[in-house]
Design an enzyme around this catalytic site. Structure first.
Site, PDB file in Angstrom:
ATOM      1  N   GLU A   1       8.123  44.712 -23.743  1.00 56.26           N
ATOM      2  CA  GLU A   1       8.882  44.814 -24.993  1.00 56.26           C
ATOM      3  C   GLU A   1      10.353  44.476 -24.797  1.00 56.26           C
ATOM      4  O   GLU A   1      10.979  44.909 -23.829  1.00 56.26           O
ATOM      5  CB  GLU A   1       8.755  46.241 -25.541  1.00 56.26           C
ATOM      6  CG  GLU A   1       8.743  46.314 -27.037  1.00 56.26           C
ATOM      7  CD  GLU A   1       7.517  45.644 -27.638  1.00 56.26           C
ATOM      8  OE1 GLU A   1       7.628  44.459 -28.036  1.00 56.26           O
ATOM      9  OE2 GLU A   1       6.459  46.272 -27.709  1.00 56.26           O
TER      10      GLU A   1
ATOM     11  N   SER B   1       4.613  41.979 -37.307  1.00 49.27           N
ATOM     12  CA  SER B   1       4.895  40.541 -37.438  1.00 49.27           C
ATOM     13  C   SER B   1       4.419  39.902 -38.727  1.00 49.27           C
ATOM     14  O   SER B   1       3.846  38.813 -38.723  1.00 49.27           O
ATOM     15  CB  SER B   1       4.296  39.760 -36.267  1.00 49.27           C
ATOM     16  OG  SER B   1       4.986  40.063 -35.115  1.00 49.27           O
ATOM     17  N   SER B   2       4.683  40.577 -39.850  1.00 49.29           N
ATOM     18  CA  SER B   2       4.296  39.944 -41.111  1.00 49.29           C
ATOM     19  C   SER B   2       5.075  38.647 -41.338  1.00 49.29           C
ATOM     20  O   SER B   2       4.539  37.695 -41.909  1.00 49.29           O
ATOM     21  CB  SER B   2       4.475  40.903 -42.286  1.00 49.29           C
ATOM     22  OG  SER B   2       5.752  41.470 -42.261  1.00 49.29           O
ATOM     23  N   SER B   3       6.321  38.577 -40.860  1.00 51.43           N
ATOM     24  CA  SER B   3       7.072  37.342 -41.106  1.00 51.43           C
ATOM     25  C   SER B   3       6.561  36.192 -40.238  1.00 51.43           C
ATOM     26  O   SER B   3       6.366  35.080 -40.736  1.00 51.43           O
ATOM     27  CB  SER B   3       8.581  37.550 -40.952  1.00 51.43           C
ATOM     28  OG  SER B   3       8.889  38.049 -39.682  1.00 51.43           O
TER      29      SER B   3
ATOM     30  N   GLU C   1      12.912  31.271 -38.178  1.00 52.42           N
ATOM     31  CA  GLU C   1      13.335  32.682 -38.170  1.00 52.42           C
ATOM     32  C   GLU C   1      14.775  32.794 -37.642  1.00 52.42           C
ATOM     33  O   GLU C   1      15.593  33.528 -38.188  1.00 52.42           O
ATOM     34  CB  GLU C   1      12.366  33.474 -37.281  1.00 52.42           C
ATOM     35  CG  GLU C   1      12.575  34.951 -37.294  1.00 52.42           C
ATOM     36  CD  GLU C   1      11.789  35.680 -38.370  1.00 52.42           C
ATOM     37  OE1 GLU C   1      10.664  35.258 -38.681  1.00 52.42           O
ATOM     38  OE2 GLU C   1      12.320  36.679 -38.888  1.00 52.42           O
TER      39      GLU C   1
ATOM     40  N   ASP D   1       6.180  36.707 -31.146  1.00 54.74           N
ATOM     41  CA  ASP D   1       5.397  36.959 -32.357  1.00 54.74           C
ATOM     42  C   ASP D   1       4.710  35.692 -32.863  1.00 54.74           C
ATOM     43  O   ASP D   1       3.514  35.679 -33.140  1.00 54.74           O
ATOM     44  CB  ASP D   1       6.291  37.524 -33.471  1.00 54.74           C
ATOM     45  CG  ASP D   1       6.965  38.820 -33.045  1.00 54.74           C
ATOM     46  OD1 ASP D   1       6.584  39.357 -31.991  1.00 54.74           O
ATOM     47  OD2 ASP D   1       7.862  39.279 -33.765  1.00 54.74           O
TER      48      ASP D   1
HETATM   49  C1  GLA Z   1      10.466  41.550 -32.516  1.00 52.48           C
HETATM   50  C2  GLA Z   1      10.826  40.103 -32.202  1.00 52.48           C
HETATM   51  C3  GLA Z   1      10.113  39.628 -30.925  1.00 52.48           C
HETATM   52  C4  GLA Z   1      10.340  40.624 -29.767  1.00 52.48           C
HETATM   53  C5  GLA Z   1      10.047  42.053 -30.225  1.00 52.48           C
HETATM   54  C6  GLA Z   1      10.413  43.068 -29.172  1.00 52.48           C
HETATM   55  O1  GLA Z   1       9.115  41.644 -32.843  1.00 52.48           O
HETATM   56  O2  GLA Z   1      10.457  39.262 -33.265  1.00 52.48           O
HETATM   57  O3  GLA Z   1      10.572  38.342 -30.587  1.00 52.48           O
HETATM   58  O4  GLA Z   1      11.632  40.500 -29.253  1.00 52.48           O
HETATM   59  O5  GLA Z   1      10.746  42.387 -31.406  1.00 52.48           O
HETATM   60  O6  GLA Z   1       9.627  42.913 -28.041  1.00 52.48           O
END
Ligand code: GLA
Length: 392
Positions: free
Chosen positions: A32, A127-129, A161, A173
């Site tokens: 993460e 990750s809806s976007s 993005e 994502d």
């Molecule tokens: C968001 C970002 C990803 C990643 C995570 C954390 O989801 O879009 O690129 O950095 O946070 O791991």
């Protein structure tokens, strides 16, 4: 709702039989906040995601409608003006992808009606976007027979993005959403973009996603702040002749011998998280491949502690869920995604899943004052056009 019910309810907007596309959300198992530091991440696509129902138009307009947000109304986007426009709300995501694809050579003679229906909880960090962006890229590729690879759609979506929406995210994502495969997780090196599909074989265990239902206020600005702190750390190390291009080029041993150079404690903590999280991710993949779920769980726990204490992107709601899951029998639990709200992911023996959810749910509402939502994690294939069979 079923796909057919959605189509029927919106037949006036669609004005004909639509082609249907689906793009999953993602959940990150471990790794993460290191996808912008050249680290290794380990996400999987999930069966909750975003659908698009598409019909052709005879003019030069794109009409967008969200089944989930009918109150925003229909958004009409002309091919003559595709720059970011605040009035377009959520439709900026697909508009940004459309603009980028056209810049890449997509030849659009006529527009489309695009109805969007999402099954991901909103703003939950699943990750809806990215799901919406890669969905748009995939449908444009198919509708106009545009020769573009999935990897290029992934990269283009991340750039949208970053540069169009203004969120400085890494590539995890979009990559997960575009490239995932049912029953697998993706072990991705975000530096080289080399990846490996790892079978997500969990034996007697189940992954549970829990949503804090906390609005992720200020999440984007804090996210960008973490990135700048890491940039400072990298600069200090490079200025002192540590031979790295990105923070995750450092293994723990190199870090331990170089950490005295990081005199600012905040910066040191951020760097330490990055280095050890990267290391944990590698170990987690090996553990899963060896069927060592106990070790995978332990690494997830260490990841959470690091995100909470060193990287400082957790919050009371996330910590409450994690603590409660562990108390009630999970062998691993951590926040997932950007943090400051959003979701946790926990590894729980399948035969106690119901009981654990009941207990954690009770404890959460008592402590936090509102409910959490729980989802059993089911994997998915990446963004694609659905076949007639799948639509039935
Ligand atoms: C968001 C970002 C990803 C990643 C995570 C954390 O989801 O879009 O690129 O950095 O946070 O791991």
């Amino acid at each position: 709702m079923t796909i057919n019910e959605i189509m029927n309810e919106n037949n006036k907007f669609l004005n004909g039989k639509p082609r249907v596309y689906f793009s999953p959300g993602r959940v990150n198992l471990i790794g993460e906040h290191i996808d912008y530091l050249g680290g290794n991440v380990f996400p999987t696509g999930i069966n909750l995601g975003t659908y698009a129902f598409v019909t052709s138009r005879d003019d030069h307009e794109f009409h967008f409608l969200s089944h989930n947000f009918k109150e925003f109304g229909k958004k009409v986007v002309s091919l003559d003006f595709l720059d970011f426009d605040e009035n377009r709300d959520w439709a900026n995501y697909p508009s940004g992808v459309l603009q980028s694809m056209i810049k890449k050579g997509l030849d659009v003679d006529k527009g489309l009606n695009i109805l969007i229906y999402g099954t991901l909880p909103n703003g939950a960090g699943l990750s809806s976007s990215a799901s919406l962006e890669v969905l748009m890229g995939t449908l444009l590729k198919n509708e106009y027979n545009f020769d573009i690879s999935t990897i290029d759609i992934v990269k283009l979506s991340q750039k949208v993005e970053n540069n169009y929406i203004g969120v400085n995210c890494g590539i995890m994502d979009q990559f997960a959403v575009g490239m995932c495969k049912k029953d697998y997780a993706i072990y991705l090196d975000t530096n080289s973009l080399e990846y490996q599909l790892v079978p997500l074989i969990l034996g007697d265990y189940t992954l549970i996603i829990a949503n804090t239902n906390k609005k992720r206020a200020l999440a984007d600005s804090k996210y960008n702040q973490r990135r700048s702190e890491c940039d400072i750390g990298l600069k200090v190390l490079k200025n002192n002749n540590i031979d790295i291009n990105m923070l995750c080029d450092m293994d723990p041993k190199t870090y331990e011998s170089a950490k005295y150079l990081l005199t600012d404690n905040t910066i040191k903590r951020r760097v330490e998280h990055a280095v050890y999280e990267n290391d944990r991710t590698k170990k987690a993949v090996t553990a899963l491949e060896a069927g060592n779920l106990e070790l995978l769980g332990k690494l997830m726990n260490l990841s959470h502690i690091s995100l909470k204490n060193l990287y400082k992107v957790s919050c009371l709601e996330l910590d409450t869920l994690v603590d409660s899951f562990l108390k009630h029998g999970a062998i691993g639990s951590r926040m997932t995604g950007a943090g400051f709200g959003g979701c946790t992911i926990s590894l729980v023996k399948t035969n106690i899943v119901k009981e654990v959810i009941k207990n954690v749910g009770k404890e959460y509402i008592k402590k936090i004052g509102h409910t959490a939502d729980f989802y059993l994690c089911k994997t998915s294939d990446g963004a694609r056009k659905l076949s007639e069979e799948e639509i039935k």
